[in-house]
Design a protein around this motif. Sequence first.
Motif, PDB file in Angstrom:
ATOM      1  N   GLU A 229       0.574  -1.110  -0.165  1.00 40.97           N
ATOM      2  CA  GLU A 229      -0.039   0.217  -0.050  1.00 40.97           C
ATOM      3  C   GLU A 229       0.518   1.561   0.234  1.00 40.97           C
ATOM      4  N   GLU A 230       1.920   0.550   0.896  1.00 40.36           N
ATOM      5  CA  GLU A 230       2.766   2.264   0.313  1.00 40.36           C
ATOM      6  C   GLU A 230       3.257   2.588  -0.045  1.00 40.36           C
ATOM      7  N   ARG A 231       3.870   1.320  -1.042  1.00 42.20           N
ATOM      8  CA  ARG A 231       4.850   1.428  -2.778  1.00 42.20           C
ATOM      9  C   ARG A 231       3.281   2.359  -3.360  1.00 42.20           C
ATOM     10  N   ILE A 232       2.235   1.552  -3.283  1.00 44.88           N
ATOM     11  CA  ILE A 232       1.218   2.534  -4.384  1.00 44.88           C
ATOM     12  C   ILE A 232       0.730   3.764  -4.001  1.00 44.88           C
ATOM     13  N   ARG A 233       0.936   3.953  -2.903  1.00 48.47           N
ATOM     14  CA  ARG A 233       0.649   5.416  -2.267  1.00 48.47           C
ATOM     15  C   ARG A 233       2.373   6.345  -2.892  1.00 48.47           C
ATOM     16  N   SER A 234       3.285   5.682  -2.757  1.00 50.58           N
ATOM     17  CA  SER A 234       4.521   6.748  -3.285  1.00 50.58           C
ATOM     18  C   SER A 234       4.079   6.839  -4.721  1.00 50.58           C
ATOM     19  N   PHE A 235       4.400   5.288  -5.615  1.00 48.35           N
ATOM     20  CA  PHE A 235       4.211   5.784  -6.833  1.00 48.35           C
ATOM     21  C   PHE A 235       3.330   6.398  -7.681  1.00 48.35           C
ATOM     22  N   ASN A 236       1.911   6.798  -6.425  1.00 57.20           N
ATOM     23  CA  ASN A 236       1.068   7.508  -7.313  1.00 57.20           C
ATOM     24  C   ASN A 236       1.488   9.065  -7.338  1.00 57.20           C
ATOM     25  N   GLU A 237       1.460   9.782  -6.249  1.00 63.21           N
ATOM     26  CA  GLU A 237       2.175  10.320  -5.581  1.00 63.21           C
ATOM     27  C   GLU A 237       3.244  10.849  -6.931  1.00 63.21           C
ATOM     28  N   LEU A 238       4.317  10.320  -7.052  1.00 62.24           N
ATOM     29  CA  LEU A 238       4.719  10.596  -8.683  1.00 62.24           C
ATOM     30  C   LEU A 238       4.897  10.731  -9.314  1.00 62.24           C
ATOM     31  N   VAL A 239       4.148   9.861 -10.323  1.00 68.00           N
ATOM     32  CA  VAL A 239       3.116   9.915 -11.611  1.00 68.00           C
ATOM     33  C   VAL A 239       2.230  10.686 -11.929  1.00 68.00           C
TER      34      VAL A 239
END
Length: 383
Positions: A229-239
């Motif tokens: 879940e942390e990976r998803i949040r992190s990459f969505n922010e970057l995208v």
Amino acid sequence: MIIRFTLAVLTVLLLSACESTPIRGMKSGADTKSLTPEETRLWHSAEELDDQFRKAGYLYDDAVLQSYLEAVMHKLYPEYVGSITVRIVDSPSLNAFALPNGSIYINTGMLSRLDNEAQVATILAHEGVHFTHKHSWQQQRSVKNSTAFSAGFGIVTGIPAVGDLVALSSIYGFSKDMEREADAEGFQRLQNAGYYVSQAPVTFEFLLAEVDALDIDEPYFFSTHPGLEERIRSFNELVQQQSITNGYKGAVAYRSHVDKLQLELLTDYLELSQHQSVLLILERPDAFDRYPSSAWYYLGEAYRLRNEEGDADRSIDAYRTAIQQAPGFAASYRALGLYYMKNNELVEADNHFSRYLELQPDAEDRGYIEHYQAGLKERRLSQ
């Protein structure tokens, strides 16, 4: 060969990797001269662990696939060619990790689940940062002083605290700050290499859905990294920050390299009685856009093993679809031959058994099938 790569097995390998033998096999291009004595010792242990993986037979032997993954890594880290090596672990578990000497390991289970090159590049880019930023060394210093962590590790494994050996790889996870750094730096690597970065969060969304559906609680990639879940949040922010809407996905290239692997993993799951994993994979609406047509046979086997109401009919329909879509795949004929024999459809059974043996003349069960056919002949003559 099926490998269940457990925490206990890894621990034994970690411990055996600590023998005091001369350092060898330093990769060309690696900045080993600048290593401190402690870093050198970690490097040495990682090299020994590489040897243990190889000698124990834990690596998946596919030179073409490994070369392909190495090429992806070279796109991501062109200045580290010769310093980072990608290795494939023969295990159906969903896992990837990095050692402090630049060895990046990714499991066959992980490779079989991904959809395209951009997704596997996301995993490799993230793990590569753990090496380039010396996260193992940083983690080693904190773990060395963490008696609570060491005691917990001892309780789980039944082995006394192993201190800095726990930090040898990203298999146990790093701090939240290190993981977010790996996300950010890995994302930049994806972007620089021209990949479709919007696939980065999709990679982890799919893995999270599978972990939740199967109630997976493995002691590696999922439970001790700060979390999918942390990976998803992190990459969505970057995208969202970049607003990038194009790039290279590489779906066709990726599938051409993993088709064989995907079928092998489906076989492994069935042999391990993990039919739920097969159903989760093959009941997806886009499953047969991603998997070879012969995978219909494995779907039929999964229904047969589950054996719930309606599964018998679903199984037969899947076998028949497999024959229509992949007429050269032998196992489907064997499965239908057994079905017809059980239901006293003698001619159909014999025809399917014959076709099975034509397609697979060296079948290990040839004697059994010929015995069945002899019995079918006797039954027809007695009617």
